[in-house]
Design a protein around this motif. Structure first.
Motif, PDB file in Angstrom:
ATOM      1  N   CYS A   1       0.858  -1.185   0.000  1.00 27.04           N
ATOM      2  CA  CYS A   1       0.000   0.000   0.000  1.00 27.04           C
ATOM      3  C   CYS A   1       0.897   1.239   0.000  1.00 27.04           C
ATOM      4  O   CYS A   1       1.931   1.270   0.691  1.00 27.04           O
ATOM      5  N   LEU A   2       0.492   2.244  -0.748  1.00 24.89           N
ATOM      6  CA  LEU A   2       1.245   3.500  -0.834  1.00 24.89           C
ATOM      7  C   LEU A   2       0.390   4.622  -0.291  1.00 24.89           C
ATOM      8  O   LEU A   2      -0.769   4.752  -0.704  1.00 24.89           O
ATOM      9  N   THR A   3       0.949   5.423   0.596  1.00 24.04           N
ATOM     10  CA  THR A   3       0.182   6.562   1.095  1.00 24.04           C
ATOM     11  C   THR A   3       0.867   7.875   0.709  1.00 24.04           C
ATOM     12  O   THR A   3       2.076   8.025   0.885  1.00 24.04           O
ATOM     13  N   ILE A   4       0.036   8.746   0.171  1.00 23.13           N
ATOM     14  CA  ILE A   4       0.504  10.083  -0.223  1.00 23.13           C
ATOM     15  C   ILE A   4       0.081  11.028   0.905  1.00 23.13           C
ATOM     16  O   ILE A   4      -1.119  11.153   1.190  1.00 23.13           O
TER      17      ILE A   4
ATOM     18  N   LYS B   1       5.417  -3.095   8.129  1.00 27.32           N
ATOM     19  CA  LYS B   1       6.430  -2.042   8.262  1.00 27.32           C
ATOM     20  C   LYS B   1       6.257  -1.021   7.133  1.00 27.32           C
ATOM     21  O   LYS B   1       5.806  -1.364   6.043  1.00 27.32           O
ATOM     22  N   GLN B   2       6.631   0.222   7.430  1.00 27.46           N
ATOM     23  CA  GLN B   2       6.498   1.276   6.432  1.00 27.46           C
ATOM     24  C   GLN B   2       7.858   1.894   6.161  1.00 27.46           C
ATOM     25  O   GLN B   2       8.661   2.040   7.064  1.00 27.46           O
ATOM     26  N   GLU B   3       8.110   2.218   4.888  1.00 26.19           N
ATOM     27  CA  GLU B   3       9.356   2.925   4.549  1.00 26.19           C
ATOM     28  C   GLU B   3       9.025   4.070   3.601  1.00 26.19           C
ATOM     29  O   GLU B   3       8.003   4.030   2.909  1.00 26.19           O
ATOM     30  N   ARG B   4       9.893   5.082   3.586  1.00 24.34           N
ATOM     31  CA  ARG B   4       9.681   6.211   2.676  1.00 24.34           C
ATOM     32  C   ARG B   4      10.448   5.945   1.392  1.00 24.34           C
ATOM     33  O   ARG B   4      11.620   5.558   1.421  1.00 24.34           O
ATOM     34  N   VAL B   5       9.755   6.119   0.276  1.00 26.08           N
ATOM     35  CA  VAL B   5      10.378   5.830  -1.022  1.00 26.08           C
ATOM     36  C   VAL B   5      10.155   7.010  -1.962  1.00 26.08           C
ATOM     37  O   VAL B   5       9.019   7.497  -2.077  1.00 26.08           O
TER      38      VAL B   5
ATOM     39  N   LEU C   1      11.590  -0.292  -7.643  1.00 24.52           N
ATOM     40  CA  LEU C   1      11.496  -1.003  -6.376  1.00 24.52           C
ATOM     41  C   LEU C   1      10.357  -2.035  -6.399  1.00 24.52           C
ATOM     42  O   LEU C   1      10.531  -3.202  -6.033  1.00 24.52           O
ATOM     43  N   LEU C   2       9.196  -1.609  -6.883  1.00 24.00           N
ATOM     44  CA  LEU C   2       8.049  -2.522  -6.927  1.00 24.00           C
ATOM     45  C   LEU C   2       8.291  -3.652  -7.927  1.00 24.00           C
ATOM     46  O   LEU C   2       7.915  -4.794  -7.686  1.00 24.00           O
ATOM     47  N   SER C   3       8.954  -3.324  -9.048  1.00 24.22           N
ATOM     48  CA  SER C   3       9.231  -4.377 -10.047  1.00 24.22           C
ATOM     49  C   SER C   3      10.041  -5.497  -9.406  1.00 24.22           C
ATOM     50  O   SER C   3       9.801  -6.677  -9.653  1.00 24.22           O
TER      51      SER C   3
ATOM     52  N   THR D   1       8.210  11.978  -1.825  1.00 23.93           N
ATOM     53  CA  THR D   1       8.349  10.585  -1.368  1.00 23.93           C
ATOM     54  C   THR D   1       6.979  10.105  -0.887  1.00 23.93           C
ATOM     55  O   THR D   1       6.112  10.921  -0.557  1.00 23.93           O
ATOM     56  N   VAL D   2       6.793   8.765  -0.884  1.00 23.61           N
ATOM     57  CA  VAL D   2       5.534   8.199  -0.376  1.00 23.61           C
ATOM     58  C   VAL D   2       5.861   7.167   0.700  1.00 23.61           C
ATOM     59  O   VAL D   2       6.996   6.705   0.799  1.00 23.61           O
ATOM     60  N   THR D   3       4.833   6.771   1.462  1.00 21.55           N
ATOM     61  CA  THR D   3       5.018   5.693   2.426  1.00 21.55           C
ATOM     62  C   THR D   3       4.644   4.387   1.746  1.00 21.55           C
ATOM     63  O   THR D   3       3.545   4.263   1.209  1.00 21.55           O
ATOM     64  N   LEU D   4       5.568   3.432   1.789  1.00 18.16           N
ATOM     65  CA  LEU D   4       5.291   2.104   1.220  1.00 18.16           C
ATOM     66  C   LEU D   4       5.118   1.144   2.387  1.00 18.16           C
ATOM     67  O   LEU D   4       6.020   0.968   3.197  1.00 18.16           O
ATOM     68  N   ARG D   5       3.921   0.543   2.473  1.00 10.36           N
ATOM     69  CA  ARG D   5       3.632  -0.347   3.601  1.00 10.36           C
ATOM     70  C   ARG D   5       3.585  -1.791   3.116  1.00 10.36           C
ATOM     71  O   ARG D   5       2.916  -2.129   2.140  1.00 10.36           O
TER      72      ARG D   5
END
Ligand code: GAP
Length: 461
Positions: free
Chosen positions: A421-424, A443-447, A455-457, A433-437
């Motif tokens: 999940c990505l949060t803007i 866990k969440q990281e900023r990407v 990264l998703l690929s 940057t977005v939060t990738l959960r």
């Protein structure tokens, strides 16, 4: 976190499958129609991912395989030749009191705890009478004699509707491959050993309750008929068995829940000299997921005999002519989906005491790959989120969701098995940057947005 025992889980899985649009009962508004189901919007995506991956793995990525899409309705003589008209039967028995109908072998197994595999109808009738078996539905002890019941659905091809016009809906996809064997060897540059893969519907008039989508009357098979020289059958059988295990791992099934079950000689199908099932630990018991059979040259020989056509293969170098033998790996699509749902399902108690229901699908087969949320339904968050969503949507099946609390949106995606999940949020507007959960670790990281696709690929392979 604690994880509940898999034995408790078929009911909640059925409920989740309906609630979240994976599987609906068939013809529900008419009170249902036994052993039929619809695959809802997420179910159809899951099924499609399974079929696409199967085709890529076993047809596209191999040089010894080609594909086929044969008809559901084959010439009726084909079913005489294949042995299905005579031998594709279940022994059924009816309760005269409540009109309940049962598969006699299942009735014996359930009420007498005996293995009824390989028993004749007469032997089963004797067991029911001698042991005064009672109807599991109404308790009466008043059964008809058990009798054979052919599992093939039939229909009529012409306007007269007479018996002579009868046609059968295929109970396995395999026969369509045998019927086109000569077309394939004539038109393609295939050389033994080679295989033909096919995905398609099959129909069986199953009367027993099916444990959700485990046993249904209309289902899809992914089948391979692999043509070999007779002396290669043992090593080819072994190789396919290993490839079938690899497939189970590829789709993310837990290897500890997949086992092999050898069919005893007396229980082999009429065409098989050896069959090994891959069985899976379903919540209702360990049962057949896939099958691997050595069909010998039975089918091609019989079709040659019944059609009067020459179905021999000619070796292009030696000019030797022979009827190839066949190894058949077969995979049911609905059973794959059920095993995936059972394997992925988890109801966890989080550290704060809350319960979280989650489907831990492998990203490879998860229906939705990424969900994109604006933190709030407010501009310019919505516009930015929509921009990211549109970019990703071109590559993967993504969802956009702007409604309700963010926690609830995460929970919904957890139940769909969405891996990311990505949060803007407001930081996005500052630094792109977005939060990738991550679904499993939460866990969440900023990407940075410009690194998202790479990264998703990597994560979605
Ligand atoms: N051509 C060989 C063949 O049809 P099978 O074991 O009868 O063999 C192959 O069926 C696979 O099809 C099974 O391993 C199972 O995955 C699936 N299958 C069979 N009957 C089914 C049913 N009634 N409902 C759902 N899947 C079924």
């Amino acid at each position: 976190m604690s994880t509940k025992n898999i034995q408790d889980t078929l009911k909640p899985i059925v409920a989740l499958a309906k609630r979240r649009g994976f599987v609906y009962p068939g013809s529900e508004i008419y009170g249902g129609f036994a052993n039929t189901y619809s695959f809802g919007p997420y179910g159809v995506e899951l099924k499609k991912n399974v079929k696409d991956l199967w085709w890529k793995t076993f047809v596209h990525e191999r040089r010894d395989m080609v594909g086929l899409d044969g008809p559901i309705l084959l010439h009726p003589k084909a079913w005489k030749a294949s042995g299905h008209l005579e031998g594709f039967n279940d022994a059924l028995i009816d309760c005269k009191a409540c009109k309940g109908r049962f598969r006699c072998d299942h009735l014996i197994e359930e009420t007498l705890q005996l293995n009824a595999d390989g028993l004749s109808v007469q032997q089963m009738n004797d067991l029911v009478t001698k042991n005064k078996v009672k109807c599991p539905k109404c308790g009466a002890q008043d059964f008809t004699e058990a009798r054979h019941f052919n599992l093939m659905f039939h229909t009529h091809m012409s306007k007269t509707g007479s018996d002579g016009d009868v046609a059968y809906l295929r109970p396995e996809t395999a026969q369509a491959i045998f019927l086109d064997f000569r077309n394939i060897t004539d038109t393609m540059r295939v050389r033994v050993p080679f295989g033909v893969g096919q995905i398609g519907k099959a129909f069986r008039n199953e009367i027993t309750p099916g444990n959700f989508i485990f046993r249904v009357v209309e289902f899809e098979q992914m089948e391979i008929e692999y043509f070999i020289r007779e002396n290669a059958w043992e090593k080819t059988f072994e190789a396919w068995l290993q490839d079938m295990h690899k497939w189970c791992k590829l789709i993310g099934l837990s290897p500890s829940r997949v086992h092999e079950k050898e069919h005893p000689k007396e229980q082999l199908s009429h065409y098989s000299k050896r069959t090994v099932d891959l069985v899976y630990d379903f919540p209702f018991g360990t049962s057949e997921l896939y099958g691997l059979a050595y069909r010998t040259d039975f089918d091609l020989k019989r079709h040659a005999e019944f059609s009067g056509q020459n179905l021999e293969y000619t070796d292009p170098e030696t000019r030797e002519k022979f009827i190839p033998h066949v190894i058949e790996p077969t995979f049911g699509v609905e059973r794959t989906v059920l095993a995936l749902l059972c394997d992925a399902y988890d109801c966890e108690t989080l550290e704060n005491g809350e319960e979280r229901t989650v489907l831990h699908f492998h990203p490879r087969i998860a229906p939705v790959k990424v969900a994109v949320f604006p933190l709030m339904k407010k501009e310019p968050l919505v516009e930015k989120a929509m921009h990211v969503f549109k970019k990703l949507q071109k590559l993967w099946l993504c969802e956009y969701d702007e409604g309700g609390a963010i926690g609830k949106r995460y929970r919904r995606q957890d139940e769909l098995g969405t891996p990311f999940c990505l949060t803007i949020d407001f930081d996005t507007l500052e630094n792109d940057t977005v939060t990738l959960r991550d679904r499993d670790s939460m866990k969440q990281e900023r990407v940075p947005i410009n690194q998202l696709i790479d990264l998703l690929s990597e994560k979605l392979i």
